[in-house]
Design an enzyme around this catalytic site. Structure first.
Site, PDB file in Angstrom:
ATOM      1  N   ASP A   2      72.437 -14.064 -91.201  1.00  0.00           N
ATOM      2  CA  ASP A   2      73.330 -14.728 -91.676  1.00  0.00           C
ATOM      3  C   ASP A   2      72.813 -15.949 -92.765  1.00  0.00           C
ATOM      4  O   ASP A   2      71.696 -16.312 -92.542  1.00  0.00           O
ATOM      5  CB  ASP A   2      73.901 -15.606 -90.432  1.00  0.00           C
ATOM      6  CG  ASP A   2      75.097 -16.477 -90.762  1.00  0.00           C
ATOM      7  OD1 ASP A   2      75.856 -16.112 -91.773  1.00  0.00           O
ATOM      8  OD2 ASP A   2      75.878 -17.190 -89.837  1.00  0.00           O
ATOM      9  N   ASN A   4      73.468 -15.619 -96.310  1.00  0.00           N
ATOM     10  CA  ASN A   4      73.149 -15.124 -97.454  1.00  0.00           C
ATOM     11  C   ASN A   4      73.923 -15.806 -98.629  1.00  0.00           C
ATOM     12  O   ASN A   4      73.619 -16.129 -99.657  1.00  0.00           O
ATOM     13  CB  ASN A   4      73.624 -13.602 -97.577  1.00  0.00           C
ATOM     14  CG  ASN A   4      72.789 -12.640 -96.618  1.00  0.00           C
ATOM     15  OD1 ASN A   4      71.845 -12.977 -96.209  1.00  0.00           O
ATOM     16  ND2 ASN A   4      73.309 -11.497 -96.293  1.00  0.00           N
ATOM     17  N   ARG A   6      75.028 -18.859 -98.358  1.00  0.00           N
ATOM     18  CA  ARG A   6      74.708 -20.271 -98.592  1.00  0.00           C
ATOM     19  C   ARG A   6      73.481 -20.212 -99.603  1.00  0.00           C
ATOM     20  O   ARG A   6      73.122 -21.297-100.482  1.00  0.00           O
ATOM     21  CB  ARG A   6      74.485 -20.921 -97.396  1.00  0.00           C
ATOM     22  CG  ARG A   6      75.498 -21.701 -96.715  1.00  0.00           C
ATOM     23  CD  ARG A   6      75.514 -22.206 -95.515  1.00  0.00           C
ATOM     24  NE  ARG A   6      75.581 -20.855 -94.575  1.00  0.00           N
ATOM     25  CZ  ARG A   6      75.286 -20.838 -93.291  1.00  0.00           C
ATOM     26  NH1 ARG A   6      74.918 -22.013 -92.903  1.00  0.00           N
ATOM     27  NH2 ARG A   6      75.429 -19.594 -92.540  1.00  0.00           N
ATOM     28  N   HIS A  19      73.508 -11.411-100.689  1.00  0.00           N
ATOM     29  CA  HIS A  19      73.487 -10.086-100.118  1.00  0.00           C
ATOM     30  C   HIS A  19      72.437  -9.347-100.575  1.00  0.00           C
ATOM     31  O   HIS A  19      71.806  -8.696 -99.707  1.00  0.00           O
ATOM     32  CB  HIS A  19      75.054  -9.581-100.138  1.00  0.00           C
ATOM     33  CG  HIS A  19      75.982 -10.137 -99.410  1.00  0.00           C
ATOM     34  ND1 HIS A  19      75.897 -10.944 -98.208  1.00  0.00           N
ATOM     35  CD2 HIS A  19      77.124 -10.505 -99.752  1.00  0.00           C
ATOM     36  CE1 HIS A  19      77.017 -11.540 -97.825  1.00  0.00           C
ATOM     37  NE2 HIS A  19      77.686 -11.562 -98.673  1.00  0.00           N
ATOM     38  N   LEU A 112      59.665   3.805 -84.262  1.00  0.00           N
ATOM     39  CA  LEU A 112      60.556   2.543 -84.404  1.00  0.00           C
ATOM     40  C   LEU A 112      62.051   2.994 -84.461  1.00  0.00           C
ATOM     41  O   LEU A 112      62.419   4.042 -85.146  1.00  0.00           O
ATOM     42  CB  LEU A 112      60.326   1.830 -85.743  1.00  0.00           C
ATOM     43  CG  LEU A 112      61.213   0.714 -85.888  1.00  0.00           C
ATOM     44  CD1 LEU A 112      60.888  -0.418 -85.040  1.00  0.00           C
ATOM     45  CD2 LEU A 112      60.812  -0.007 -87.356  1.00  0.00           C
TER      46      LEU A 112
HETATM   47  C1  FPP Z   1      76.198 -13.092 -93.471  1.00  0.00           C
HETATM   48  O1  FPP Z   1      75.806 -14.080 -94.558  1.00  0.00           O
HETATM   49  C2  FPP Z   1      75.731 -11.744 -94.044  1.00  0.00           C
HETATM   50  C3  FPP Z   1      76.715 -10.741 -94.247  1.00  0.00           C
HETATM   51  C4  FPP Z   1      78.087 -10.573 -93.731  1.00  0.00           C
HETATM   52  C5  FPP Z   1      76.256  -9.374 -94.779  1.00  0.00           C
HETATM   53  C6  FPP Z   1      74.601  -8.835 -94.184  1.00  0.00           C
HETATM   54  C7  FPP Z   1      74.274  -7.725 -95.178  1.00  0.00           C
HETATM   55  C8  FPP Z   1      73.237  -7.633 -95.816  1.00  0.00           C
HETATM   56  C9  FPP Z   1      72.007  -8.358 -95.708  1.00  0.00           C
HETATM   57  C10 FPP Z   1      73.117  -6.614 -96.809  1.00  0.00           C
HETATM   58  C11 FPP Z   1      73.532  -5.158 -96.549  1.00  0.00           C
HETATM   59  C12 FPP Z   1      72.762  -4.712 -95.119  1.00  0.00           C
HETATM   60  C13 FPP Z   1      71.998  -3.264 -95.266  1.00  0.00           C
HETATM   61  C14 FPP Z   1      71.798  -2.817 -93.898  1.00  0.00           C
HETATM   62  C15 FPP Z   1      71.734  -2.551 -96.362  1.00  0.00           C
HETATM   63  P1  FPP Z   1      77.179 -14.939 -95.178  1.00  0.00           P
HETATM   64  O2  FPP Z   1      77.608 -14.091 -96.064  1.00  0.00           O
HETATM   65  O3  FPP Z   1      78.238 -15.211 -93.793  1.00  0.00           O
HETATM   66  O4  FPP Z   1      76.339 -16.087 -95.468  1.00  0.00           O
HETATM   67  P2  FPP Z   1      76.986 -17.727 -95.488  1.00  0.00           P
HETATM   68  O5  FPP Z   1      77.164 -17.910 -93.780  1.00  0.00           O
HETATM   69  O6  FPP Z   1      75.809 -18.423 -95.825  1.00  0.00           O
HETATM   70  O7  FPP Z   1      78.204 -17.601 -96.005  1.00  0.00           O
END
Ligand code: FPP
Length: 221
Positions: A2, A4, A6, A19, A112
């Site tokens: 979580d 990304n 922000r 992301h 793993l």
């Molecule tokens: C949450 O941050 C993150 C996600 C919904 C997506 C996570 C995906 C990845 C890291 C990339 C893809 C993964 C793989 C396995 C290749 P948010 O967008 O809710 O951030 P925020 O809370 O700051 O708005």
């Protein structure tokens, strides 16, 4: 994973850049887990609710996933077993096929284990399991009297995977958000303010040290 969005906003970048960085950190963290001798690591990459995000963000995540599935196939060559948690049906065919191929190709690996939750929700997983159990009761494969926790677990996406020891949630939120609610019933929880794209091996090691200091009683004394 979580924070990304922000992370990107703080830098004046579009959310999808967060992301992108988050996906790099995912890849690095898998290698960190391998170096630390962790046997199982699970990542919540896309929830059943994430489809509600703006179309361009969902599209960017799917594109990212497509390119990372190739890297994930490379990971699988290092005796890594890859398991996707969640219903693959809503993904585009090429993504779905890549996921199935990756799982099949790594099924015999015993190093793993990397679990990647995609279109995953803990409640959805339980309903999915219940549907299949009901089907097996109907066709006589399962007797209602046999139904216990062990049998139920065989119907989860995590069949044959041990329960969670530690859940780390980044970015300061202090909730589980439907992540492996059955498997995490006795998991230790660790909440950190670090945004996922800033998460490093140092943070992972600190989490392991913190975990090692906890006393797990599983309801006992
Ligand atoms: C949450 O941050 C993150 C996600 C919904 C997506 C996570 C995906 C990845 C890291 C990339 C893809 C993964 C793989 C396995 C290749 P948010 O967008 O809710 O951030 P925020 O809370 O700051 O708005």
């Amino acid at each position: 994973m979580d924070g990304n969005g922000r992370w990107a906003k703080k830098r004046g970048m579009p959310r999808k850049m967060g992301h992108s960085k988050g996906a790099e950190v995912f890849k690095r963290t898998v290698e960190d887990c391998r170096e630390l001798g962790i046997k199982y690591c699970s990542f919540y990459a896309f929830s059943t609710e994430n489809w509600q995000r703006p179309k361009d963000e969902v599209d960017a995540l799917m594109k990212l996933l497509d390119s990372y599935l190739d890297d994930i196939q490379t990971m699988a060559r290092k005796n890594t077993k890859i398991i996707f948690l969640g219903d693959k049906a809503p993904f585009e065919e090429n993504l779905r096929l890549k996921m199935i191929e990756t799982e099949r190709g790594s099924a015999e690996n015993n190093g793993l284990h990397v679990l990647i939750a995609l279109n995953y929700g803990g409640r959805d997983e339980i309903i999915h399991a219940l549907r299949n159990i009901a089907e097996d009761i109907k066709n006589g494969a399962v007797n209602t009297d046999e139904l216990d926790e062990q049998l139920f677990e065989k119907y989860l996406y995590t069949k044959d995977i041990p329960p969670l020891d530690l859940i780390i949630r980044t970015s300061g939120e202090q909730r589980i958000s439907n992540f492996m609610i059955w498997q995490g019933a006795y998991a230790e929880l660790l909440f950190t303010d670090v945004l996922w794209p800033d998460f490093t091996k140092k943070h992972l090691m600190a989490a392991c040290v913190e975990y090692a200091g906890r006393t797990r009683r599983f309801g006992g004394v």
